[in-house]
Design a protein around this motif. Structure first.
Motif, PDB file in Angstrom:
ATOM      1  N   LYS A  52     -10.991  13.892  -6.251  1.00 53.83           N
ATOM      2  CA  LYS A  52     -10.354  12.699  -6.794  1.00 53.83           C
ATOM      3  C   LYS A  52      -9.371  12.061  -5.802  1.00 53.83           C
ATOM      4  N   LEU A  53      -9.069  12.750  -4.712  1.00 55.67           N
ATOM      5  CA  LEU A  53      -8.184  12.177  -3.707  1.00 55.67           C
ATOM      6  C   LEU A  53      -8.888  11.057  -2.961  1.00 55.67           C
ATOM      7  N   VAL A  54      -8.152   9.977  -2.695  1.00 51.32           N
ATOM      8  CA  VAL A  54      -8.690   8.835  -1.956  1.00 51.32           C
ATOM      9  C   VAL A  54      -7.799   8.562  -0.752  1.00 51.32           C
ATOM     10  N   GLY A  55      -8.399   8.520   0.416  1.00 58.61           N
ATOM     11  CA  GLY A  55      -7.674   8.169   1.627  1.00 58.61           C
ATOM     12  C   GLY A  55      -7.714   6.670   1.861  1.00 58.61           C
ATOM     13  N   LEU A  88       0.838  -1.205   0.000  1.00 58.43           N
ATOM     14  CA  LEU A  88       0.000   0.000   0.000  1.00 58.43           C
ATOM     15  C   LEU A  88       0.872   1.254   0.000  1.00 58.43           C
ATOM     16  N   GLU A  89       1.938   1.249   0.789  1.00 51.62           N
ATOM     17  CA  GLU A  89       2.862   2.393   0.817  1.00 51.62           C
ATOM     18  C   GLU A  89       3.430   2.655  -0.572  1.00 51.62           C
ATOM     19  N   SER A 100       1.358   7.303  -6.742  1.00 49.23           N
ATOM     20  CA  SER A 100       0.036   7.777  -7.156  1.00 49.23           C
ATOM     21  C   SER A 100      -0.045   9.270  -7.462  1.00 49.23           C
ATOM     22  N   ASP A 101       1.083   9.967  -7.424  1.00 56.49           N
ATOM     23  CA  ASP A 101       1.073  11.426  -7.622  1.00 56.49           C
ATOM     24  C   ASP A 101       0.149  12.126  -6.632  1.00 56.49           C
ATOM     25  N   GLY A 102       0.133  11.621  -5.420  1.00 62.23           N
ATOM     26  CA  GLY A 102      -0.642  12.259  -4.363  1.00 62.23           C
ATOM     27  C   GLY A 102      -2.123  11.972  -4.382  1.00 62.23           C
TER      28      GLY A 102
END
Length: 381
Positions: A170-173, A138-139, A145-147
């Motif tokens: 579009k960001l996913v935590g 995951l890391e 992922s370009d942030g």
């Protein structure tokens, strides 16, 4: 030439066997589906969506590429407007495991999978190393992922992610969980190693009894051992969330009696709509609610006795009526060797079904992710 041909055959098997296995195990149910209503689609686009359970790291797929199999990857999370995904780590799956009675001493299919997927040799024999490797996967995906994929480990990191996502949907935590504390290899000091690797949620047991306590599907189904009680105390001290998915009734009772922080059940059904040992009782629903925690409703047949969004929504309606709408969440069990009605790109179907169940938009916002956000803000260190 014979030796070279044999090597080619072995190489082909290593490449194709895991993919064939996953295509068979992580299916999309062949059911009739309808497109969400315009109202549901518009509402879903405004929601903070969070899912408490996906075993995607078990499979050798690139999280950043849209897959042709399985249920979860970054493009499909973005398409489904998923803001926060729990990536849960499986380390042991005994051959023949089932919901009624599973022997944890039988051949471990995850060990075999780690070999054929060419994971590092340390992972072939150590459950802790198998856990840490999946954390590193995951890391690595987040770093590439370009942030766009952001790992959340603390309350401050979650707040920062929420602020950033408000301007970029579009960001996913992502945050890490573990299915079963056998991942510690019998050594509680390994909890520190998992915590340092980013794990923030763990279940005492999975499908079988272990040195921590009993499973709902184990041979004995007992309560917490002394090691188990010490583990729960340490998890609460470090700010790691206790997940009671798969726990025996005795383990559930003991943990809920000990808990001083919110407890979750990451993926389950409720017996009020679907019977069986896999699912929880009304009393267990209420007990989790009393801790301030949440219950994630799964999407698979054993959880909801159906293979459509309406079955999921009915279970969420029942859970909300019993425990309160503030204690219901999503817990898909995506990529967990289950067949589900749709992948994560199509979660607006659940939003539509919840509207049809008569929930208000504010109530839907809580169950689709607001409740998970609240629990993490309260429970993370």
């Amino acid at each position: 030439m014979i030796g070279g041909g044999l090597l080619l055959l072995v190489g082909a098997a290593l490449i194709w066997l895991p993919e064939i296995a996953e295509r068979q195990m992580n299916g999309i149910a062949a059911t009739t589906r309808k497109a969400p209503s315009p109202r549901a689609q518009a509402l879903h686009a405004r929601l903070f969506v969070a899912d408490l359970h996906a075993d995607t790291l078990l499979w050798n797929r690139d999280l950043l590429q849209r897959g042709t199999r399985g249920h979860v990857d970054l493009p499909r999370l973005q398409e489904g407007n998923v803001a926060l995904q729990a990536f849960t780590i499986v380390t042991k799956a005994p051959r023949g495991m089932n919901n009624e009675r599973t022997d944890g001493n039988r051949f471990n299919l995850v060990a075999a999978l780690s070999v054929v997927q060419l994971w590092p040799p340390k992972t072939w024999t150590s459950l802790t190393e198998r856990t840490l490797y999946q954390c590193r996967r995951l890391e690595a995906a987040a770093a590439r992922s370009d942030g766009q994929l952001i790992i959340v480990r603390s309350r401050d990191e979650l707040r920062d992610f929420l602020a950033r996502r408000a301007s970029n949907p579009k960001l996913v935590g992502a945050f890490l969980g573990v299915e079963g504390a056998h991942a510690l290899d019998g050594d509680l000091s390994n909890l520190d190693r998992l915590y340092a690797a980013g794990v923030r949620m763990m279940a005492p047991t999975h499908f079988f009894d272990n040195e921590i306590g009993g499973s709902a599907h184990g041979l004995v189904k007992g309560g917490l051992t002394e090691m188990g009680r010490e583990l729960i105390r340490r998890m609460e001290q470090t700010g790691m969330i206790v997940d009671l998915a798969h726990a025996s009734p005795a383990v559930m009772d003991e943990v809920l009696a000990m808990a001083t922080r919110p407890v979750v059940i990451s993926h389950t059904g409720v017996r009020g709509t679907c019977g069986g040992l896999r699912n929880i009782t009304d009393d267990q629903l209420r007990a989790v609610a009393r801790t301030g925690g949440v219950v994630g409703i799964g999407y698979f047949f054993a959880a909801v006795c159906g293979q459509d969004a309406r079955s999921i929504a009915r279970a969420m309606r029942y859970a909300a009526d019993v425990a309160g709408v503030e204690h219901v969440a999503l817990g898909s069990d995506y990529d967990g060797a289950v067949s589900v009605p749709f992948d994560t790109a199509h979660l607006a179907e659940i939003t539509d079904a919840l509207l049809e169940e008569g929930f208000s938009e504010a109530e839907i916002a809580l169950m689709m992710g607001g409740n998970v956000q609240r629990v993490l803000l309260a429970a993370l260190p």
